[in-house]
Write a protein that holds these residues in place. Structure first.
Motif, short mmCIF file in Angstrom:
data_model
loop_
_atom_site.label_atom_id
_atom_site.label_comp_id
_atom_site.label_asym_id
_atom_site.label_seq_id
_atom_site.Cartn_x
_atom_site.Cartn_y
_atom_site.Cartn_z
N SER B 649 0.83 -1.21 0.00
CA SER B 649 0.00 0.00 0.00
C SER B 649 0.87 1.26 0.00
CB SER B 649 -0.91 0.01 1.23
OG SER B 649 -1.87 -1.01 1.14
N LEU B 650 1.98 1.22 0.73
CA LEU B 650 2.88 2.38 0.76
C LEU B 650 3.50 2.62 -0.61
CD1 LEU B 650 4.57 1.82 4.23
CD2 LEU B 650 3.28 3.85 3.54
N SER B 651 3.75 1.53 -1.32
CA SER B 651 4.28 1.66 -2.66
C SER B 651 3.27 2.38 -3.57
CB SER B 651 4.63 0.28 -3.20
OG SER B 651 4.85 0.31 -4.57
N VAL B 652 2.00 2.00 -3.40
CA VAL B 652 0.92 2.66 -4.15
C VAL B 652 0.89 4.15 -3.81
CG1 VAL B 652 -1.57 2.81 -4.47
CG2 VAL B 652 -0.46 0.57 -4.29
N LEU B 653 1.01 4.43 -2.51
CA LEU B 653 0.98 5.83 -2.04
C LEU B 653 2.11 6.63 -2.67
CD1 LEU B 653 0.09 8.16 -0.16
CD2 LEU B 653 1.47 7.12 1.65
#
Lengths: 137, 805
Positions: B649-653
């Motif tokens: 999810s942090l990568s998406v962010l």
């Protein structure tokens, strides 16, 4: 000095070095200036090292002859009210069982460099440099 | 969300008397030594001293100070689980619990207080040694009658309280006695002081003995007490006559106190020894009321035992417990009265009844308001220690029917409300290994159902499905509830295995059964299953439809776990539809429900989903906050799967914010973490991300970032995105020199002389001081610099620039 039992020699330099290390061990175990420390060891280099270390740590030496039987050891240990005893003798450890002695330090522990907690803080970026010395403990 | 607590230490029940120097010393020792064991006989005050030290040390351990009560454990395997429970770890799949616990305690200094190790001393030693080796910052403070005997241990013998003498009439032991007597409402006259002194000496300064004696001062004067106790040393009826003196003193005191009880008080005290840990009045009434005690009498009898310091209780008198020493004594009396088997059987029966009732209220009965269900859930959770003790007894006494029954009716051992969903597996397996000739097949099938449930929580999908199938075949028409649960479980497992068609069959069968029996829980669960099946087949409208029906049914039932599950399902459907706003709203709905249940793992998962959706919606602040919270929960509970999910999810962010570099780093770190867990499936998202990165950043830069991310710790990778930092090329590591201004002028002088290899005596002559003074200076230098030998000082001093050393 020479140990009459084994003929081993302890030079002045060795004595200084060992008692310095032993002092650290005593301080780490909470020995404070004015504390009584029991020493129950046979006569020899270790006794000398322990005595010097207790004095350097600011403690009061309370020697107990190692030849005493358990009952008399117990009486002396009780009378000392000491919090810490330096000894390797099983008899002395048993005698200390019902006393005010919190910790019994063996000669080996006195000479060892136990692993100290490696807390690195901002003011002490190297941590405590003891790790290499303690692998064999 | 609120900060998680930094310790789980109980409030002190009364004033802590004396031992100030000891507390200071022990706090200091724990800064130097990794394992300190407080040793001594029962009643000498090991636990109290340890709790005091631990409470003082809370600020020194950012990773927390955690009390682990071992007395109630009967088997060594449970030690790690208990430690995990204390620090908030949840078991993760098939990963060894030791690894999960070690990972949690590895990075931030924490202190474990292992209380009452003596009955499991070997296993404690093993676990302590392994944890200390794996976690640099971990300290262990243990209390035990025997040392653990591990390499790094420092044995600290707890002495009795100081005894009075001519110079110190106000010694610790006297202070304790007077304090407790005053608390019991007795005003001691100055004239009785001599007797108090005599009593303290007779009781060897043992805190527990003093407390038991002080509790009797309302009826007996200190003089009378000392006379009576003195007389006992010659006629002890229990314990070894050869036991060490202090142990004999304590036995004398406990026995004296016990003998002074009324007959009914004695009966109650010994019966109370069957409880695993703390207990409430209701439980005591249900289990201990039998001839000669009636249920109505128990409240008064319990109060009388509290007044006599034989039973402890909290301030509101809600929870009661026995000190270990007293419990041990009481258990001996119980065995002597030939009541042990009867009482433990009744303990098992009552727990079965209670958990069955709570299970029915929490899950099965239709149309109950949520607060009623929640109360049942909490009541069931509060019985979990006693439940374990009862299961132990079922196994010990070969009572498979009741043991299996207790397993089948308890959500506190199931994923719905337990931190270790796999615990049920161990219990059922052990029970099924007993002689089952007296157990009806139907009941075995019922137990297998919960075995299957636990196996799913442990990610053992094939075995889980196998047991679910066997169980379904064996469960008859009367056991609708577990049958429905098995259908729902089969849906989950089959979907996880990619077998959608079979899943559909189970969802439909389960729904039909649940409707026929009016079972709301399983209707909601089956509808959610149907929605999940439709979602995997791309039938979004159908998935939405079933999801809505599921949520409506869940609302009828009211259970927060079910509501959260169905809301999350609807969120997933909305996400698949591309309706991110709706998805986020559905996920947000589940958060307070999960918080209410303490469903940490599910909460972490839900927060990670919200974070991802918020990032896609360009609500960066919300995304950051949710992902940080999720990551923290995942780390605290030791769930690597969950941490990996956060990183994705942090990568998406990061990508949504236009920081492709950090996005690659986080994705690489997540992939490495998953691989370390044996998961090698590359996701499409990551492939696409890498394609975009190669196009924008170039092949070389992308490859560098990817390999850097793979070696980065998940924490570092996460921090980079959370802090919004752009990756910088690694520069040279700056090393700071050791500070030396700590030394006084005299110490620097001596340090310099040491480089010349001078002995203490030679230095003393040079400086005209005594050799003892030199030795003391050297000790100070070593302490300041953290060295352990003179040679180290010499080397250090030689490296210092002239004039400053």
């Amino acid at each position: 000095m020479v140990d009459s039992g084994t003929g081993l020699c302890l030079t002045e330099g060795q004595l200084d070095e060992r008692s310095a290390a032993a002092t650290v061990q005593l301080r780490r175990r909470g020995v404070r200036a004015g504390d009584t420390v029991l020493i129950c060891l046979t006569v020899g280099p270790d006794l000398l090292v322990a005595t010097d270390a207790v004095i350097a740590a600011g403690g009061i030496v309370w020697p107990v002859p190692a030849e005493l039987d358990e009952g008399r050891l117990r009486d002396r240990i009780m009378a000392s009210r000491a919090r810490l005893m330096i000894s390797d003798l099983p008899r002395a450890m048993n005698a200390a069982r019902e006393s005010w002695v919190r910790m019994v330090v063996s000669v080996a522990e006195l000479h060892s460099y136990p692993v100290s907690r490696e807390r690195r803080t901002e003011s002490d970026p190297t941590g405590r440099r003891t790790k290499g010395d303690c692998e064999g403990v | 969300m609120s900060e998680p607590p930094r310790h789980n230490l109980p409030a002190e029940p009364n004033r802590f008397v004396g031992r100030e120097r000891d507390v200071d010393d022990l706090c200091g020792l724990l800064g130097e030594t990794r394992v300190v064991t407080l040793c001594g006989v029962g009643g000498i005050g090991k636990t109290r001293l340890a709790l005091r030290v631990a409470a003082r040390l809370v600020p020194s351990y950012p990773g927390g100070v955690w009390l682990v009560e071992l007395a109630r454990l009967t088997r060594g395997e449970l030690i790690l689980q208990e430690i995990g429970r204390a620090v908030g770890i949840h078991e993760e799949g098939t990963r060894p619990l030791l690894d999960t616990v070690a990972a949690r305690l590895r990075d931030t200094p924490a202190l474990l207080l292992l209380d009452n190790c003596e009955h499991l001393v070997d296993q404690c030693a093993e676990v302590a040694a392994e944890l200390v080796a794996a976690c640099r910052g971990l300290g262990i403070l243990a209390t035990s009658r025997e040392p653990l005997r591990i390499a790094s241990e420092l044995v600290w013998r707890v002495p009795p309280l100081d005894l009075p003498d001519e110079r110190h009439p106000e010694a610790e032991s006297v202070q304790l006695f007077v304090d407790r007597a005053t608390a019991a409402g007795t005003k001691l006259s100055p004239a009785s002081l001599d007797d108090v002194v005599r009593l303290c000496r007779a009781l060897d300064g043992l805190p527990l003995a003093l407390e038991l004696a002080a509790a009797r001062t309302s009826l007996l004067s200190p003089g009378q007490i000392v006379d009576r106790i003195d007389g006992r040393f010659s006629l002890l009826t229990t314990g070894g006559r050869t036991a060490p003196p202090r142990q004999r003193t304590l036995l004398a005191a406990v026995e004296w106190s016990y003998d002074l009880l009324s007959a009914k008080e004695q009966v109650l005290l010994r019966r109370l020894s069957v409880f695993a840990g703390s207990f409430d009045l209701e439980l005591a009434e249900q289990i201990c009321a039998d001839r000669p005690i009636s249920e109505a009498e128990i409240v008064d009898l319990l109060g009388a035992l509290v007044d006599k310091s034989l039973v402890l209780c909290d301030e509101e008198r809600r929870r009661y417990r026995l000190l270990e020493t007293i419990k041990h004594y009481a258990a001996e009396r119980l065995a002597e009265a030939a009541e042990r088997e009867v009482l433990r059987d009744r303990h098992l029966e009552v727990l079965c009844e209670l958990q069955l009732r709570h299970f029915g209220t929490e899950m099965v009965e239709p149309d109950l308001p949520w607060p009623v269900r929640l109360a049942a859930l909490e009541a069931s959770r509060s019985l979990v220690d006693d439940q374990r003790a009862a299961l132990d007894w079922a196994i010990e006494s070969g009572n498979a029917p009741l043991g299996l029954r207790l397993c089948a009716y308890s959500t506190s051992l199931l994923p719905v409300s337990s931190a270790n969903p796999a615990e049920i597996v161990g219990w059922v397996e052990r029970l099924l290994a007993l002689d089952l000739t007296q157990v009806p097949d139907e009941q075995i099938a019922h137990a297998q159902a919960y075995l299957a449930y636990g196996l799913e929580g442990r990610d053992e999908l094939a075995r889980s499905l196998e047991y679910a199938t066997v169980s379904l075949a064996g469960l008859g028409a009367d056991n609708v509830f577990p049958s429905c649960v098995m259908h729902s479980l089969s849906v989950v497992v089959l979907l996880r295995m990619g077998r959608g068609d079979e899943a559909l069959h189970h969802a439909e069968t389960g729904l039909a059964l649940a409707i026929a029996s009016g079972d709301q829980w399983n209707q909601a669960a089956a509808l959610a299953g149907l929605s999940a099946v439709a979602l995997t087949r791309g039938r979004l409208r159908e998935a939405q439809c079933h999801g809505e029906e599921a949520l409506a049914k869940a609302r009828q039932h009211g259970h927060r776990w079910l509501l959260a599950r169905t809301a999350t399902q609807l969120g997933a459907v909305a996400e698949a539809r591309g309706d991110l706003v709706k998805a986020m709203a559905q996920y947000e709905l589940a958060v307070p429900w999960l918080e209410e249940l303490n469903g940490t793992i599910e909460l972490a998962r839900c927060l990670a989903r919200i974070g991802r959706v918020a990032a896609l919606l360009h609500e960066f602040e919300v995304a950051r906050e949710r992902l940080a919270a999720s990551l923290k929960l995942s780390r605290l509970t030791g769930q690597r799967q969950s941490v990996a999910r956060c990183l994705v999810s942090l990568s998406v962010l990061a990508e949504a914010e236009g920081d492709l570099e950090s996005s690659v780093l986080a994705a690489a770190s997540a992939t490495a973490l998953r691989e370390s867990m044996g998961q090698h499936s590359a996701t499409i998202r990551i492939e696409e991300l890498l394609t975009r990165a190669r196009a924008k950043l170039g092949e070389g830069r992308t490859a560098t970032l990817w390999s850097r991310g793979r070696t980065m710790s998940p924490d570092d990778a996460a921090r980079q995105v959370l802090a919004g930092e752009r990756p910088v090329p690694a520069g040279p590591v700056v090393t700071e020199p050791v500070r030396h201004s700590l030394l006084t002028a005299r110490e620097q002088e001596i340090a310099a002389l040491l480089t010349r290899g001078l002995s203490n005596r030679a230095i003393a002559e040079e400086l005209v001081i005594s050799p003892a003074t030199v030795a003391r200076h050297i000790a100070n230098i070593m302490e300041k610099l953290g060295y352990t030998s003179r040679a180290q000082i010499a080397v250090w001093a030689a490296e210092q620039p002239r004039g400053s050393a």
